[in-house]
Design a protein around this motif. Sequence first.
Motif, PDB file in Angstrom:
ATOM      1  N   PHE A 158       0.817  -1.205   0.000  1.00  0.00           N
ATOM      2  CA  PHE A 158       0.000   0.000   0.000  1.00  0.00           C
ATOM      3  C   PHE A 158       0.855   1.261   0.000  1.00  0.00           C
ATOM      4  O   PHE A 158       1.893   1.336   0.660  1.00  0.00           O
ATOM      5  CB  PHE A 158      -0.919   0.035   1.217  1.00  0.00           C
ATOM      6  CG  PHE A 158      -2.085  -0.909   1.129  1.00  0.00           C
ATOM      7  CD1 PHE A 158      -2.747  -1.119  -0.068  1.00  0.00           C
ATOM      8  CD2 PHE A 158      -2.536  -1.584   2.260  1.00  0.00           C
ATOM      9  CE1 PHE A 158      -3.831  -1.981  -0.148  1.00  0.00           C
ATOM     10  CE2 PHE A 158      -3.617  -2.444   2.195  1.00  0.00           C
ATOM     11  CZ  PHE A 158      -4.263  -2.645   0.985  1.00  0.00           C
ATOM     12  N   ALA A 159       0.380   2.271  -0.733  1.00  0.00           N
ATOM     13  CA  ALA A 159       0.968   3.601  -0.694  1.00  0.00           C
ATOM     14  C   ALA A 159       0.528   4.297   0.593  1.00  0.00           C
ATOM     15  O   ALA A 159       0.016   3.659   1.520  1.00  0.00           O
ATOM     16  CB  ALA A 159       0.540   4.373  -1.938  1.00  0.00           C
ATOM     17  N   CYS A 213      -2.453   1.706  -4.960  1.00  0.00           N
ATOM     18  CA  CYS A 213      -2.218   3.138  -4.989  1.00  0.00           C
ATOM     19  C   CYS A 213      -3.248   3.796  -5.898  1.00  0.00           C
ATOM     20  O   CYS A 213      -3.674   3.205  -6.897  1.00  0.00           O
ATOM     21  CB  CYS A 213      -0.808   3.426  -5.511  1.00  0.00           C
ATOM     22  SG  CYS A 213      -0.329   5.173  -5.487  1.00  0.00           S
ATOM     23  N   SER A 214      -3.643   5.007  -5.567  1.00  0.00           N
ATOM     24  CA  SER A 214      -4.566   5.754  -6.418  1.00  0.00           C
ATOM     25  C   SER A 214      -3.968   5.974  -7.807  1.00  0.00           C
ATOM     26  O   SER A 214      -2.753   5.938  -7.995  1.00  0.00           O
ATOM     27  CB  SER A 214      -4.885   7.110  -5.786  1.00  0.00           C
ATOM     28  OG  SER A 214      -5.517   6.943  -4.541  1.00  0.00           O
ATOM     29  N   ASP A 215      -4.841   6.245  -8.773  1.00  0.00           N
ATOM     30  CA  ASP A 215      -4.388   6.530 -10.137  1.00  0.00           C
ATOM     31  C   ASP A 215      -3.590   7.826 -10.216  1.00  0.00           C
ATOM     32  O   ASP A 215      -2.566   7.908 -10.893  1.00  0.00           O
ATOM     33  CB  ASP A 215      -5.589   6.665 -11.086  1.00  0.00           C
ATOM     34  CG  ASP A 215      -6.365   5.374 -11.250  1.00  0.00           C
ATOM     35  OD1 ASP A 215      -5.823   4.301 -10.902  1.00  0.00           O
ATOM     36  OD2 ASP A 215      -7.516   5.430 -11.725  1.00  0.00           O
ATOM     37  N   GLY A 259      -9.079  -7.032 -11.684  1.00  0.00           N
ATOM     38  CA  GLY A 259     -10.257  -6.413 -12.273  1.00  0.00           C
ATOM     39  C   GLY A 259     -10.817  -5.338 -11.369  1.00  0.00           C
ATOM     40  O   GLY A 259     -12.030  -5.107 -11.318  1.00  0.00           O
ATOM     41  N   TYR A 260      -9.935  -4.648 -10.665  1.00  0.00           N
ATOM     42  CA  TYR A 260     -10.372  -3.701  -9.636  1.00  0.00           C
ATOM     43  C   TYR A 260     -10.468  -2.283 -10.196  1.00  0.00           C
ATOM     44  O   TYR A 260      -9.596  -1.824 -10.928  1.00  0.00           O
ATOM     45  CB  TYR A 260      -9.413  -3.723  -8.450  1.00  0.00           C
ATOM     46  CG  TYR A 260      -9.906  -2.890  -7.288  1.00  0.00           C
ATOM     47  CD1 TYR A 260     -10.962  -3.340  -6.507  1.00  0.00           C
ATOM     48  CD2 TYR A 260      -9.353  -1.651  -7.000  1.00  0.00           C
ATOM     49  CE1 TYR A 260     -11.452  -2.578  -5.460  1.00  0.00           C
ATOM     50  CE2 TYR A 260      -9.830  -0.880  -5.947  1.00  0.00           C
ATOM     51  CZ  TYR A 260     -10.887  -1.353  -5.185  1.00  0.00           C
ATOM     52  OH  TYR A 260     -11.384  -0.599  -4.152  1.00  0.00           O
ATOM     53  N   THR A 261     -11.535  -1.605  -9.820  1.00  0.00           N
ATOM     54  CA  THR A 261     -11.706  -0.191 -10.142  1.00  0.00           C
ATOM     55  C   THR A 261     -11.641   0.603  -8.844  1.00  0.00           C
ATOM     56  O   THR A 261     -12.414   0.342  -7.907  1.00  0.00           O
ATOM     57  CB  THR A 261     -13.056   0.071 -10.831  1.00  0.00           C
ATOM     58  OG1 THR A 261     -13.120  -0.680 -12.044  1.00  0.00           O
ATOM     59  CG2 THR A 261     -13.220   1.547 -11.149  1.00  0.00           C
ATOM     60  N   TYR A 262     -10.739   1.538  -8.770  1.00  0.00           N
ATOM     61  CA  TYR A 262     -10.552   2.306  -7.535  1.00  0.00           C
ATOM     62  C   TYR A 262     -11.752   3.199  -7.254  1.00  0.00           C
ATOM     63  O   TYR A 262     -12.226   3.918  -8.133  1.00  0.00           O
ATOM     64  CB  TYR A 262      -9.271   3.135  -7.612  1.00  0.00           C
ATOM     65  CG  TYR A 262      -8.026   2.306  -7.371  1.00  0.00           C
ATOM     66  CD1 TYR A 262      -7.383   2.319  -6.139  1.00  0.00           C
ATOM     67  CD2 TYR A 262      -7.511   1.472  -8.368  1.00  0.00           C
ATOM     68  CE1 TYR A 262      -6.259   1.540  -5.903  1.00  0.00           C
ATOM     69  CE2 TYR A 262      -6.388   0.686  -8.144  1.00  0.00           C
ATOM     70  CZ  TYR A 262      -5.773   0.730  -6.910  1.00  0.00           C
ATOM     71  OH  TYR A 262      -4.659  -0.059  -6.675  1.00  0.00           O
ATOM     72  N   THR A 263     -12.216   3.148  -6.022  1.00  0.00           N
ATOM     73  CA  THR A 263     -13.318   4.007  -5.595  1.00  0.00           C
ATOM     74  C   THR A 263     -12.871   5.462  -5.533  1.00  0.00           C
ATOM     75  O   THR A 263     -13.638   6.378  -5.855  1.00  0.00           O
ATOM     76  CB  THR A 263     -13.825   3.557  -4.211  1.00  0.00           C
ATOM     77  OG1 THR A 263     -14.201   2.171  -4.270  1.00  0.00           O
ATOM     78  CG2 THR A 263     -15.024   4.375  -3.775  1.00  0.00           C
ATOM     79  N   TYR A 264     -11.629   5.663  -5.130  1.00  0.00           N
ATOM     80  CA  TYR A 264     -11.064   7.008  -5.029  1.00  0.00           C
ATOM     81  C   TYR A 264      -9.770   7.073  -5.843  1.00  0.00           C
ATOM     82  O   TYR A 264      -8.670   6.965  -5.289  1.00  0.00           O
ATOM     83  CB  TYR A 264     -10.802   7.375  -3.563  1.00  0.00           C
ATOM     84  CG  TYR A 264     -12.060   7.366  -2.729  1.00  0.00           C
ATOM     85  CD1 TYR A 264     -13.000   8.383  -2.861  1.00  0.00           C
ATOM     86  CD2 TYR A 264     -12.322   6.337  -1.830  1.00  0.00           C
ATOM     87  CE1 TYR A 264     -14.168   8.381  -2.106  1.00  0.00           C
ATOM     88  CE2 TYR A 264     -13.481   6.325  -1.068  1.00  0.00           C
ATOM     89  CZ  TYR A 264     -14.399   7.349  -1.216  1.00  0.00           C
ATOM     90  OH  TYR A 264     -15.556   7.344  -0.476  1.00  0.00           O
ATOM     91  N   PRO A 265      -9.892   7.234  -7.169  1.00  0.00           N
ATOM     92  CA  PRO A 265      -8.702   7.238  -8.022  1.00  0.00           C
ATOM     93  C   PRO A 265      -7.870   8.513  -7.908  1.00  0.00           C
ATOM     94  O   PRO A 265      -6.707   8.525  -8.319  1.00  0.00           O
ATOM     95  CB  PRO A 265      -9.278   7.093  -9.436  1.00  0.00           C
ATOM     96  CG  PRO A 265     -10.655   7.661  -9.337  1.00  0.00           C
ATOM     97  CD  PRO A 265     -11.133   7.313  -7.963  1.00  0.00           C
ATOM     98  N   ASP A 266      -8.450   9.584  -7.355  1.00  0.00           N
ATOM     99  CA  ASP A 266      -7.725  10.848  -7.260  1.00  0.00           C
ATOM    100  C   ASP A 266      -7.905  11.445  -5.873  1.00  0.00           C
ATOM    101  O   ASP A 266      -8.998  11.901  -5.511  1.00  0.00           O
ATOM    102  CB  ASP A 266      -8.242  11.833  -8.313  1.00  0.00           C
ATOM    103  CG  ASP A 266      -7.404  13.103  -8.383  1.00  0.00           C
ATOM    104  OD1 ASP A 266      -6.526  13.288  -7.527  1.00  0.00           O
ATOM    105  OD2 ASP A 266      -7.635  13.910  -9.305  1.00  0.00           O
ATOM    106  N   PRO A 267      -6.850  11.472  -5.048  1.00  0.00           N
ATOM    107  CA  PRO A 267      -6.983  12.025  -3.692  1.00  0.00           C
ATOM    108  C   PRO A 267      -7.309  13.506  -3.667  1.00  0.00           C
ATOM    109  O   PRO A 267      -7.728  14.032  -2.634  1.00  0.00           O
ATOM    110  CB  PRO A 267      -5.600  11.741  -3.064  1.00  0.00           C
ATOM    111  CG  PRO A 267      -4.672  11.531  -4.205  1.00  0.00           C
ATOM    112  CD  PRO A 267      -5.498  10.945  -5.309  1.00  0.00           C
ATOM    113  N   MET A 268      -7.148  14.212  -4.771  1.00  0.00           N
ATOM    114  CA  MET A 268      -7.440  15.642  -4.817  1.00  0.00           C
ATOM    115  C   MET A 268      -8.925  15.944  -4.543  1.00  0.00           C
ATOM    116  O   MET A 268      -9.251  17.056  -4.131  1.00  0.00           O
ATOM    117  CB  MET A 268      -7.030  16.225  -6.168  1.00  0.00           C
ATOM    118  CG  MET A 268      -5.527  16.366  -6.367  1.00  0.00           C
ATOM    119  SD  MET A 268      -4.742  17.537  -5.228  1.00  0.00           S
ATOM    120  CE  MET A 268      -5.338  19.093  -5.883  1.00  0.00           C
TER     121      MET A 268
END
Length: 272
Positions: A158-159, A213-215, A259-268
Amino acid sequence: MKKKQISILGCGWLGLPLAKNFITQKYVVKGATTSVEKVETLQKAGIQPFVFKLGTTDDPKVYADFLANSDVIVINFPPKRVSNVVETYQKQIREILPFINETQKVIFVSSTSVYQNTNDWVTETLENQPEKESGKAVLAVENILKTHLQDRLTILRFAGLYGYDRVPGRFFANKTDIPNGKAPINMIHQDDCIGLINAIIEKNVWGEIINGCSDAHPLREVFYVLAAKKQGLVPPEFKDSDFVSFKKIANTKSKELLGYTYTYPDPMVFVC
């Protein structure tokens, strides 16, 4: 039909909501904590509590009871902040290894601190050269687990962790002369940590090393100044320097393999 059972070693900031997540999925969940005061919290959540401190427990039978009959074990506790952190962390892991049987699967919650700064993208194939003692400790434990468990182990790196009561605005508030402001940051939300662990188990993905890690990788100074302002705190001040040392954690494998899609791809989205 036998109920699914999981043992979670470390029920803190990530481990407790992770355990609650598995309770909702009808797992039998055993949770280990070092705090007697936390027993009631675990019990109220429907978690079977176990209290012990690796490296200091006189009766190892508690380890056997904690791990008995679990299909999956999640090892989720960071190295201690002590002078001999590498040796201490290895000793803790070695203490519990004899009680993991030959059929149990293990997820080790690791850290991207095992990677050195490359001023480039970093993938799971990089030859690791950790720069901090905590990273060296985590990598040493990864290697112990790989030797012992082989293809029954998946390592999840994890980041930087954030979400809920772990608010990024507090990390650097009121501080000055902070270096590396132009470096991209690597972060992951608590919900995505849990989502990735779920995906590994659901898809039966073992014998792998996976980054979490987020995108998006916003610049350090931009993110933390906005984060502090959003919390009404004094924003940090960064050094005006051209020198930048960084790594950008690639999450491609987590998305393609799981096959995972990040719920929060951008912490901004949490600071704007």
